[in-house]
Enzyme design. Structure first.
Site, mmCIF file in Angstrom:
data_model
loop_
_atom_site.group_PDB
_atom_site.id
_atom_site.type_symbol
_atom_site.label_atom_id
_atom_site.label_comp_id
_atom_site.label_asym_id
_atom_site.label_seq_id
_atom_site.Cartn_x
_atom_site.Cartn_y
_atom_site.Cartn_z
ATOM 1 N N ALA A 1 -1.008 0.965 6.748
ATOM 2 C CA ALA A 1 -1.277 -0.117 7.693
ATOM 3 C C ALA A 1 -2.285 -1.077 7.086
ATOM 4 O O ALA A 1 -3.040 -0.718 6.180
ATOM 5 C CB ALA A 1 -1.820 0.450 9.006
ATOM 6 N N ASP A 2 -2.274 -2.280 7.600
ATOM 7 C CA ASP A 2 -3.307 -3.250 7.262
ATOM 8 C C ASP A 2 -3.615 -4.052 8.516
ATOM 9 O O ASP A 2 -2.696 -4.480 9.226
ATOM 10 C CB ASP A 2 -2.881 -4.188 6.135
ATOM 11 N N THR A 3 -4.890 -4.225 8.791
ATOM 12 C CA THR A 3 -5.324 -4.889 10.016
ATOM 13 C C THR A 3 -6.240 -6.050 9.683
ATOM 14 O O THR A 3 -7.138 -5.912 8.853
ATOM 15 C CB THR A 3 -6.068 -3.889 10.930
ATOM 16 N N LYS B 1 0.839 -1.204 0.000
ATOM 17 C CA LYS B 1 0.000 0.000 0.000
ATOM 18 C C LYS B 1 0.873 1.254 0.000
ATOM 19 O O LYS B 1 0.619 2.203 -0.742
ATOM 20 C CB LYS B 1 -0.912 0.025 1.231
#
Length: 192
Positions: A69-71, A52
């Site tokens: 970020a990725d969650t 990203k």
């Protein structure tokens, strides 16, 4: 140096505002479906966040720090991302009911001036109360779970289902504040 948040998430904007005075939001166009989960959850969320950030950094014309970020919610070896529909949300919330799961967030910072890349990961354990089908349906009908990993938002109505957490609350919201703060201290930007 400019700070760019590579996310459209209002929750990530809210969290970043706690420590960075000025930043811009540039949504990443990276297709998350191009990366498959292959068993290593920390690598998975770091890879997603890095891709990203890379996608956004390629579109910038001036030196910047790009934050992404990725969650995901992780339970019993399965990744629970955003629900595809109400039935998917019902299934996710039913599996979380009365159980403990983990929330993983990968973060990435790219300095576009020198192309340095820093990635990290945080994990928070979350314990859910027992939920009955009526409670789950009422929550789904609120619309809240449909754009959230694991089909719940700890900062909203979904917080009523959480008996306790072990780890960073902000990680569950989508951006591990302490890890991000420590990573940003290495850059020449105003924080706090």
């Amino acid at each position: 140096m400019k700070v760019i948040l590579a996310s459209k998430s209002p929750r990530r904007v809210e969290i970043l505002e706690k420590i960075v005075k000025e930043f811009e939001v540039v949504q990443s166009n990276f297709d998350e479906n191009t990366i498959d989960f292959k068993g290593d959850i920390e690598k998975y969320v770091k890879d997603l966040s890095r891709n990203k950030a890379i996608e956004v950094s390629k579109r910038l014309n001036e030196p910047s720090i790009v934050i992404s970020a990725d969650t995901v919610v992780f339970q019993d070896g399965k990744v629970l991302e955003k629900p595809k529909n109400e039935e998917d949300a019902f299934s996710m919330l039913s599996s979380l009911s009365g159980n403990t799961h983990k929330v993983y967030s990968g973060i990435c910072l790219i300095n576009t001036y020198d192309d340095t890349v820093v990635t990290d990961c945080d994990c928070t354990e979350v314990r859910f109360s027992e939920l009955n089908p009526r409670q789950i349906r009422n929550y789904i009908n609120s619309g809240e779970p449909m754009d959230k990993a694991g089909a719940y938002g700890i900062q909203g109505l979904g917080g009523a289902f959480v008996e306790g957490i072990k780890g960073c609350y902000y990680n569950v919201m989508g951006l591990p504040l302490n890890k991000l703060y420590k990573a940003l201290e290495n850059y020449d930007i105003t924080i706090l």
